[in-house]
Design a protein around this motif. Structure first.
Motif, PDB file in Angstrom:
ATOM      1  N   TYR A 120     -43.695 163.280  72.408  1.00 30.92           N
ATOM      2  CA  TYR A 120     -43.330 163.553  73.790  1.00 30.92           C
ATOM      3  C   TYR A 120     -43.316 165.045  74.062  1.00 30.92           C
ATOM      4  CZ  TYR A 120     -41.768 158.722  74.054  1.00 30.92           C
ATOM      5  OH  TYR A 120     -41.707 157.367  74.039  1.00 30.92           O
ATOM      6  N   ARG A 121     -43.597 165.413  75.288  1.00 30.69           N
ATOM      7  CA  ARG A 121     -43.523 166.804  75.736  1.00 30.69           C
ATOM      8  C   ARG A 121     -42.456 166.954  76.819  1.00 30.69           C
ATOM      9  NH1 ARG A 121     -45.959 168.163  71.655  1.00 30.69           N
ATOM     10  NH2 ARG A 121     -48.196 168.231  71.506  1.00 30.69           N
ATOM     11  N   LYS A 122     -41.913 165.839  77.283  1.00 34.77           N
ATOM     12  CA  LYS A 122     -40.925 165.841  78.360  1.00 34.77           C
ATOM     13  C   LYS A 122     -39.601 165.285  77.844  1.00 34.77           C
ATOM     14  CE  LYS A 122     -44.376 165.692  81.914  1.00 34.77           C
ATOM     15  NZ  LYS A 122     -44.756 165.214  83.197  1.00 34.77           N
ATOM     16  N   PRO A 123     -38.523 165.435  78.612  1.00 29.64           N
ATOM     17  CA  PRO A 123     -37.205 165.007  78.144  1.00 29.64           C
ATOM     18  C   PRO A 123     -37.143 163.529  77.765  1.00 29.64           C
ATOM     19  CG  PRO A 123     -37.003 166.335  80.120  1.00 29.64           C
ATOM     20  CD  PRO A 123     -38.463 166.085  79.919  1.00 29.64           C
ATOM     21  N   ILE A 124     -36.423 163.277  76.684  1.00 34.28           N
ATOM     22  CA  ILE A 124     -36.163 161.915  76.236  1.00 34.28           C
ATOM     23  C   ILE A 124     -35.120 161.308  77.177  1.00 34.28           C
ATOM     24  CG2 ILE A 124     -35.282 160.499  74.334  1.00 34.28           C
ATOM     25  CD1 ILE A 124     -37.947 161.874  73.696  1.00 34.28           C
ATOM     26  N   VAL A 125     -35.358 160.084  77.631  1.00 31.14           N
ATOM     27  CA  VAL A 125     -34.399 159.430  78.529  1.00 31.14           C
ATOM     28  C   VAL A 125     -33.774 158.188  77.909  1.00 31.14           C
ATOM     29  CG1 VAL A 125     -35.395 160.348  80.651  1.00 31.14           C
ATOM     30  CG2 VAL A 125     -36.226 158.170  79.753  1.00 31.14           C
ATOM     31  N   VAL A 139     -38.062 156.556  74.885  1.00 30.99           N
ATOM     32  CA  VAL A 139     -38.703 156.645  76.194  1.00 30.99           C
ATOM     33  C   VAL A 139     -38.466 158.054  76.722  1.00 30.99           C
ATOM     34  CG1 VAL A 139     -38.753 155.720  78.533  1.00 30.99           C
ATOM     35  CG2 VAL A 139     -38.207 154.210  76.626  1.00 30.99           C
ATOM     36  N   ALA A 140     -39.523 158.641  77.281  1.00 31.72           N
ATOM     37  CA  ALA A 140     -39.400 159.983  77.872  1.00 31.72           C
ATOM     38  C   ALA A 140     -39.709 159.886  79.359  1.00 31.72           C
ATOM     39  CB  ALA A 140     -40.356 160.947  77.179  1.00 31.72           C
ATOM     40  N   VAL A 141     -39.628 161.019  80.025  1.00 34.21           N
ATOM     41  CA  VAL A 141     -39.885 161.071  81.462  1.00 34.21           C
ATOM     42  C   VAL A 141     -41.320 160.662  81.766  1.00 34.21           C
ATOM     43  CG1 VAL A 141     -40.010 162.612  83.453  1.00 34.21           C
ATOM     44  CG2 VAL A 141     -38.092 162.767  81.878  1.00 34.21           C
TER      45      VAL A 141
END
Length: 146
Positions: A120-125, A139-141
């Protein structure tokens, strides 16, 4: 010895009086937390992520006190998601830059980092592990599940 772990001195009061090496613990808002059944372990069983903090804090729900250690994200970004394994042995920390780290709750040692070139390169949600810690779902953004 372990640069990703910062020791916190033992506290003498309940959760709202916790402190760390920098003096008074910055009581920023909790953005995520997870816990396991306190009867499964004899060590800290709650993990929390706080606004803008790259460290995930460990707590003992039996005493209501901040634990002796904090767990850092491997990429230096703020910790935004945390999951504790069903057995209470591991904490999984997701960062705002997409890194995921696995720590042993008792020793606070990083067991594994899930940072990859295809990660992932975006925040983990969201983070979850199966009951026997063989699979980790994150899961990420961005619109994908890995």
């Amino acid at each position: 010895m372990y640069p990703n772990i910062i020791p916190s001195p033992p506290t003498t009061g309940p959760l709202h009086k916790a402190s760390n090496l920098d003096g008074e613990f910055d009581r920023t808002a909790i953005v995520d937390f997870d816990a396991c059944d306190p009867t499964l372990t004899k060590f800290d069983n709650v993990a929390t992520c706080h606004t803008g903090d790259r460290f995930c804090r460990l707590w003992d729900s039996r005493s209501g006190r901040l634990g002796a250690r904090a767990l850092a994200t491997s990429d230096g970004a703020p910790a935004v998601r945390v999951a504790v394994s069903a057995c209470g042995q591991f904490a999984y920390i997701g960062s705002a830059r997409g890194a995921i780290d696995m720590y042993a709750m008792q020793s606070a040692r990083r067991v594994r980092s899930f940072e990859t070139k295809k990660g992932y390169r975006k925040p983990i949600v969201g983070i979850a592990s199966d009951a026997v810690n063989r699979q980790l779902v994150a899961v990420a953004v961005d619109p994908s599940i890995k």
